[in-house]
Design a protein around this motif. Sequence first.
Motif, PDB file in Angstrom:
ATOM      1  N   THR A 131       0.475 -13.125 -15.596  1.00 45.94           N
ATOM      2  CA  THR A 131       0.812 -13.123 -14.170  1.00 45.94           C
ATOM      3  C   THR A 131       1.107 -14.524 -13.664  1.00 45.94           C
ATOM      4  OG1 THR A 131      -0.618 -11.198 -13.868  1.00 45.94           O
ATOM      5  CG2 THR A 131       0.036 -12.420 -11.884  1.00 45.94           C
ATOM      6  N   TYR A 132       0.246 -15.469 -14.006  1.00 45.93           N
ATOM      7  CA  TYR A 132       0.426 -16.868 -13.608  1.00 45.93           C
ATOM      8  C   TYR A 132       0.629 -17.696 -14.880  1.00 45.93           C
ATOM      9  CZ  TYR A 132      -1.737 -14.947  -9.411  1.00 45.93           C
ATOM     10  OH  TYR A 132      -2.037 -14.168  -8.327  1.00 45.93           O
ATOM     11  N   PRO A 133       1.869 -17.886 -15.303  1.00 41.22           N
ATOM     12  CA  PRO A 133       2.124 -18.529 -16.597  1.00 41.22           C
ATOM     13  C   PRO A 133       1.688 -19.979 -16.660  1.00 41.22           C
ATOM     14  CG  PRO A 133       4.172 -18.190 -15.381  1.00 41.22           C
ATOM     15  CD  PRO A 133       3.111 -17.472 -14.628  1.00 41.22           C
ATOM     16  N   TRP A 134       1.423 -20.606 -15.521  1.00 45.96           N
ATOM     17  CA  TRP A 134       0.962 -21.994 -15.536  1.00 45.96           C
ATOM     18  C   TRP A 134      -0.532 -22.087 -15.848  1.00 45.96           C
ATOM     19  CZ3 TRP A 134      -2.785 -21.697 -11.940  1.00 45.96           C
ATOM     20  CH2 TRP A 134      -2.626 -20.786 -10.884  1.00 45.96           C
ATOM     21  N   LYS A 135      -1.209 -20.968 -15.892  1.00 48.30           N
ATOM     22  CA  LYS A 135      -2.649 -20.940 -16.114  1.00 48.30           C
ATOM     23  C   LYS A 135      -2.961 -20.354 -17.480  1.00 48.30           C
ATOM     24  CE  LYS A 135      -6.951 -19.134 -14.104  1.00 48.30           C
ATOM     25  NZ  LYS A 135      -7.531 -18.296 -13.031  1.00 48.30           N
ATOM     26  N   GLY A 136      -3.914 -20.967 -18.180  1.00 50.80           N
ATOM     27  CA  GLY A 136      -4.318 -20.471 -19.483  1.00 50.80           C
ATOM     28  C   GLY A 136      -5.259 -19.282 -19.374  1.00 50.80           C
ATOM     29  N   GLU A 137      -5.199 -18.432 -20.372  1.00 48.86           N
ATOM     30  CA  GLU A 137      -6.051 -17.248 -20.413  1.00 48.86           C
ATOM     31  C   GLU A 137      -7.103 -17.332 -21.507  1.00 48.86           C
ATOM     32  OE1 GLU A 137      -5.229 -12.508 -19.839  1.00 48.86           O
ATOM     33  OE2 GLU A 137      -4.004 -13.613 -21.282  1.00 48.86           O
ATOM     34  N   GLY A 138      -6.828 -18.099 -22.568  1.00 53.57           N
ATOM     35  CA  GLY A 138      -7.780 -18.230 -23.656  1.00 53.57           C
ATOM     36  C   GLY A 138      -7.932 -16.947 -24.443  1.00 53.57           C
ATOM     37  N   TYR A 139      -9.042 -16.855 -25.199  1.00 56.97           N
ATOM     38  CA  TYR A 139      -9.301 -15.694 -26.033  1.00 56.97           C
ATOM     39  C   TYR A 139     -10.670 -15.089 -25.754  1.00 56.97           C
ATOM     40  CZ  TYR A 139      -5.334 -17.546 -28.639  1.00 56.97           C
ATOM     41  OH  TYR A 139      -4.096 -18.002 -28.983  1.00 56.97           O
ATOM     42  N   LYS A 140     -11.184 -15.319 -24.541  1.00 59.20           N
ATOM     43  CA  LYS A 140     -12.522 -14.836 -24.219  1.00 59.20           C
ATOM     44  C   LYS A 140     -12.600 -13.322 -24.268  1.00 59.20           C
ATOM     45  CE  LYS A 140     -15.947 -14.793 -20.512  1.00 59.20           C
ATOM     46  NZ  LYS A 140     -16.280 -15.267 -19.151  1.00 59.20           N
TER      47      LYS A 140
END
Length: 402
Positions: free
Chosen positions: A173-182
């Motif tokens: 949704t917000y490509p400038w923000k990381g999502e990680g693998y949590k």
Amino acid sequence: MSKEKKKTRAEPKVKKGTKRERDVVSWLCSPEAYDTLTCEGYTSLSQNPEIMSAVDRIAKLIGSMTLYLMENQDGGDVRVKNELSRKIDIEPCKNMTRATFIQWIVKTMYLEGEGNAVVLPVFRRGYLEDLRPQPPGITSFVYTSYWDYQVILGGTTYDPDEVLHFVLNPDSTYPWKGEGYKVTLSDVAENLKQAATTEKGFMESKWKPSIIVKVDSMTDEYSSPEGRRRLLAEYIETGRAGEPWLIPAEQFSVEQVKPLSLSDLALSDMVQLDKRTVAAILGVPPFVLGVGDFNREAWNNFISATIMPIAQIIQQELTKKLLYAPGWFFRFNPRSLYNYELRDLAAIADDQYVRGIMTANEVRDWLGMSPRDGLDELVILENYIPRGMIADQSKLQNGGEE
């Protein structure tokens, strides 16, 4: 149990996750069984040994690579050596070296930062003075649109071009923000934690007798705990290992039983499967987590497919935010990470040397040796003559007959 304790009464409703609810649930089994079979509490990814081992290996490998400042010229990329290159490669933060600085970035992106790591550059009179890592606990992101956002560090708001924002696994949704693998690793981490808890409880459990002594309970001598202990002391306990027992056959008999083992629970197979899942998600070879044997091709593929893409994230963010010259860029040097035999390196260096592509000092540097004077010329062919004297060979003049 008295009749008063048998009476049931309506319990007030409790909120999910509260201490009172845990007390009600733990009442369903004995304390020993509860400690053996359950693991309560939230476990972060940084507390899981397998995930931490894989992330630590990735962070150390990236932190060990030399970070070059390069300049794009017409003849190719040339390394630039100045104070900026020394600052970034040796001491990017005044209290950290480049290795620890890069390791912090990688670990923060994978673990506590949930795909994000923020570093605040500090300038003085237009020159870069320091790069200060910002703890994830004081870092937050506020989106102003789907394509723009602001970074809040300890209550102070910064624009994205004022900080270094390293992103791992961009959000959809917000490509400038990381999502990680949590989210991906959470279930596997819980399984590994449960397996470790079960194994620990199983090994510490006292209900694993290897010998059962069957006695006549109607005999007053053996009906009490004191009598049974006296039986063991008189007939079974011996002063030396391997000494035979002398027991009366009419009063009791001895049977040997096989206790339940971890192999019967198939716990090892499940743990190995979860470790392989962690390795696949993080992109590390399974042998890094203790599953399988070392494989050179798998290791080199790990460097190319996992280490270098993360290194690209770091070097591109540094280039984008810290450099003004359009022809300058940062680049990691991954050659030392690949697994090669010294024989292979020497063969490649010799082959390039006789073709006039590498000088003798470049060959020595390739093999980790110090340079020597007089070895900076390019030579070619079997005569090892300077490259500029190729046309002066006698066989190329006057037909080569005389």
